[in-house]
Design an enzyme around this catalytic site. Structure first.
Site, PDB file in Angstrom:
ATOM      1  CG  HIS A   1      -8.329 -23.198 -30.002  1.00  0.00           C
ATOM      2  ND1 HIS A   1      -9.571 -22.645 -30.197  1.00  0.00           N
ATOM      3  CD2 HIS A   1      -8.368 -24.426 -30.569  1.00  0.00           C
ATOM      4  CE1 HIS A   1     -10.334 -23.509 -30.839  1.00  0.00           C
ATOM      5  NE2 HIS A   1      -9.624 -24.596 -31.083  1.00  0.00           N
TER       6      HIS A   1
HETATM    7  C1  UD1 Z   1      -8.372 -29.628 -29.999  1.00  0.00           C
HETATM    8  C2  UD1 Z   1      -9.004 -29.959 -31.344  1.00  0.00           C
HETATM    9  C3  UD1 Z   1      -9.675 -28.718 -31.922  1.00  0.00           C
HETATM   10  C4  UD1 Z   1     -10.647 -28.124 -30.937  1.00  0.00           C
HETATM   11  C5  UD1 Z   1      -9.901 -27.833 -29.637  1.00  0.00           C
HETATM   12  C6  UD1 Z   1     -10.814 -27.231 -28.600  1.00  0.00           C
HETATM   13  C7  UD1 Z   1      -7.821 -31.657 -32.676  1.00  0.00           C
HETATM   14  C8  UD1 Z   1      -6.974 -31.878 -33.858  1.00  0.00           C
HETATM   15  N1  UD1 Z   1      -7.997 -30.390 -32.319  1.00  0.00           N
HETATM   16  O1  UD1 Z   1      -7.333 -28.693 -30.252  1.00  0.00           O
HETATM   17  O2  UD1 Z   1     -10.396 -29.093 -33.075  1.00  0.00           O
HETATM   18  O3  UD1 Z   1     -11.178 -26.928 -31.456  1.00  0.00           O
HETATM   19  O4  UD1 Z   1      -9.368 -29.078 -29.147  1.00  0.00           O
HETATM   20  O5  UD1 Z   1     -10.133 -26.921 -27.454  1.00  0.00           O
HETATM   21  O6  UD1 Z   1      -8.310 -32.603 -32.109  1.00  0.00           O
HETATM   22  N2  UD1 Z   1      -3.346 -28.973 -23.393  1.00  0.00           N
HETATM   23  C9  UD1 Z   1      -3.304 -28.801 -22.032  1.00  0.00           C
HETATM   24  N3  UD1 Z   1      -4.332 -29.306 -21.302  1.00  0.00           N
HETATM   25  C10 UD1 Z   1      -5.379 -29.957 -21.849  1.00  0.00           C
HETATM   26  C11 UD1 Z   1      -5.396 -30.130 -23.237  1.00  0.00           C
HETATM   27  C12 UD1 Z   1      -4.380 -29.618 -24.003  1.00  0.00           C
HETATM   28  O7  UD1 Z   1      -2.380 -28.212 -21.499  1.00  0.00           O
HETATM   29  O8  UD1 Z   1      -6.291 -30.375 -21.107  1.00  0.00           O
HETATM   30  C13 UD1 Z   1      -2.262 -28.387 -24.213  1.00  0.00           C
HETATM   31  C14 UD1 Z   1      -1.179 -29.380 -24.519  1.00  0.00           C
HETATM   32  O9  UD1 Z   1       0.032 -28.706 -24.406  1.00  0.00           O
HETATM   33  C15 UD1 Z   1      -1.418 -29.766 -25.951  1.00  0.00           C
HETATM   34  C16 UD1 Z   1      -2.078 -28.528 -26.525  1.00  0.00           C
HETATM   35  O10 UD1 Z   1      -2.804 -27.938 -25.444  1.00  0.00           O
HETATM   36  O11 UD1 Z   1      -0.242 -30.090 -26.613  1.00  0.00           O
HETATM   37  C17 UD1 Z   1      -3.038 -28.819 -27.652  1.00  0.00           C
HETATM   38  O12 UD1 Z   1      -4.006 -29.810 -27.280  1.00  0.00           O
HETATM   39  P1  UD1 Z   1      -4.625 -30.779 -28.405  1.00  0.00           P
HETATM   40  O13 UD1 Z   1      -5.649 -31.670 -27.803  1.00  0.00           O
HETATM   41  O14 UD1 Z   1      -3.529 -31.431 -29.186  1.00  0.00           O
HETATM   42  O15 UD1 Z   1      -5.311 -29.791 -29.430  1.00  0.00           O
HETATM   43  P2  UD1 Z   1      -6.159 -28.456 -29.203  1.00  0.00           P
HETATM   44  O16 UD1 Z   1      -5.356 -27.318 -29.685  1.00  0.00           O
HETATM   45  O17 UD1 Z   1      -6.721 -28.399 -27.828  1.00  0.00           O
END
Ligand code: UD1
Length: 367
Positions: free
Chosen positions: A207
């Site tokens: 991811h």
């Molecule tokens: C975040 C953490 C990363 C961790 C990861 C574990 C930061 C900078 N990154 O990354 O260190 O390893 O979590 O999973 O904090 N989304 C959904 N549903 C959710 C959550 C996210 O659809 O419940 C999608 C959204 O489109 C979002 C994307 O995933 O834009 C990324 O989510 P985000 O929380 O920004 O970062 P992660 O890549 O999950």
């Protein structure tokens, strides 16, 4: 009574706060422990299922911030968390790991004069293009108590000039959860549900923006799966970010065409732990999974050029394969063929890290 607020935001936070919550429950009376969920992760599969699997009570405060750019997400957490702190006036805020919620809540607490404890402090990849590295550096620079999971963390903090009295080598709270739930995870029926039976398989999670936000890099990953597909089943629970990017780059059909690749929704804690324990090999770019596989003695290939958890390479079962998938495929084939790196469990990864943290916190709060 002293009031402690712990912050959870994203998936890797839940299994770190669960043992802390249980440890502080033993001191009910001298302390009250409450949880704030920022809502950085909000899908059921990324959040709620972990509360169920880890038998955590519902968070006391839910900030509902959701996704956004780094600035948007960090700013929203700060604005909402400030309201909770002003109202609740805790004696200590505990943050874990390195996600945006970690740094956002630390900043708010420190500016309101509330002491901050950082659990999993001192880890450094020395790669400032990783958002998590910035979160780690900033959080450690402003936190009051730095709880460290492996020796490199102590070395890094010392070399950054952090005073000795702030640094506590306590072990790994994520491993506390693993030890607590290993037996329960063994009762998971996920392998049967996936039709794996006793067949060997490789488990994959990816991811990181550096691997999945770039079309060429995602295509190379699929090409590697194509090469490995006739050797092993590949089980790949997909993070929402990775699924979104596969769709945006038009790569979903290519992924679906790989016959032995099982693309799944994100899994809960127990099902994932069960799959990890029985895997022949885990391929990942996660931080925590490098540690969990080292504890379990399962071979792990990390698709990154660096790791902030070097103990998993130095004494554990982890190998870094950089971003060269050619090397990754060769290493995978060697492991699937039986060439496995032996490993030992790092110091203090013994299931008692949260207990140590609770004892130190209570002695500090009452000193
Ligand atoms: C975040 C953490 C990363 C961790 C990861 C574990 C930061 C900078 N990154 O990354 O260190 O390893 O979590 O999973 O904090 N989304 C959904 N549903 C959710 C959550 C996210 O659809 O419940 C999608 C959204 O489109 C979002 C994307 O995933 O834009 C990324 O989510 P985000 O929380 O920004 O970062 P992660 O890549 O999950």
């Amino acid at each position: 009574m002293k009031k402690i607020l712990s912050v959870v935001g994203a998936r890797p936070n839940f299994m770190k706060v669960a043992p802390l919550h249980r440890a502080f429950e033993q001191y009910k009376g001298p302390v009250s422990h409450q949880m704030v969920h920022t809502g950085q992760h909000y899908d059921r599969a990324m959040s709620k299922v972990f509360f169920e699997d880890l038998e955590l009570p519902q968070p006391d405060f839910y900030l509902g911030v959701g996704s956004g750019t780094h600035a948007e997400q960090t700013a929203k957490v700060m604005v909402e968390f400030e309201k909770v702190l002003v109202e609740q006036k805790p004696d200590l805020v505990i943050v874990v790991g390195d996600v945006n919620s970690t740094v956002a809540c630390s900043l708010v607490a420190v500016k309101l004069g509330v002491p901050v404890a950082h659990v999993e402090a001192g880890l450094r990849s020395f790669d400032r293009t990783m958002p998590e590295e910035i979160n780690r550096l900033v959080t450690d620079a402003i936190a009051d108590f730095l709880f460290v999971s492996e020796p490199s963390g102590v070395r890094n903090l010392r070399s950054e000039g952090v005073p000795e009295e702030k640094i506590f080598f306590v072990g790994n709270v994520m491993i506390d959860s693993l030890i607590s739930y290993r037996e329960k995870a063994r009762r998971s029926v996920i392998r049967k549900d996936l039709g794996l039976g006793g067949a060997p398989y490789m488990l994959v999670t990816l991811h990181r923006p550096s691997n999945v936000d770039d079309k060429q890099s995602l295509s190379r990953i699929l090409a590697a799966f194509e090469r490995l597909a006739n050797r092993t089943a590949i089980v790949f629970p997909i993070h929402p970010r990775t699924r979104k990017m596969l769709g945006e780059f038009g790569l979903m059909d290519r992924a679906n065409a790989i016959s032995s690749l099982k693309l799944l929704e994100p899994l809960g804690y127990l099902d994932f732990l069960s799959l990890m324990e029985q895997a022949q090999l885990v391929l990942t770019d996660s931080g925590g999974i490098q540690e969990e596989t080292t504890y379990l003695g399962v071979p792990c290939l990390t698709l990154r050029k660096n790791t902030e958890r070097p103990v998993t390479v130095e004494v554990g079962t982890n190998l870094l394969c950089g971003d060269d998938l050619g090397v990754g495929v060769e290493q995978s084939l060697a492991i699937l063929g039986g060439r496995k790196k032996a490993g030992i469990v790092p110091d203090l990864w013994d299931g008692k890290a949260a207990q140590r943290i609770a004892e130190i916190v209570i002695s500090k709060l009452y000193s």
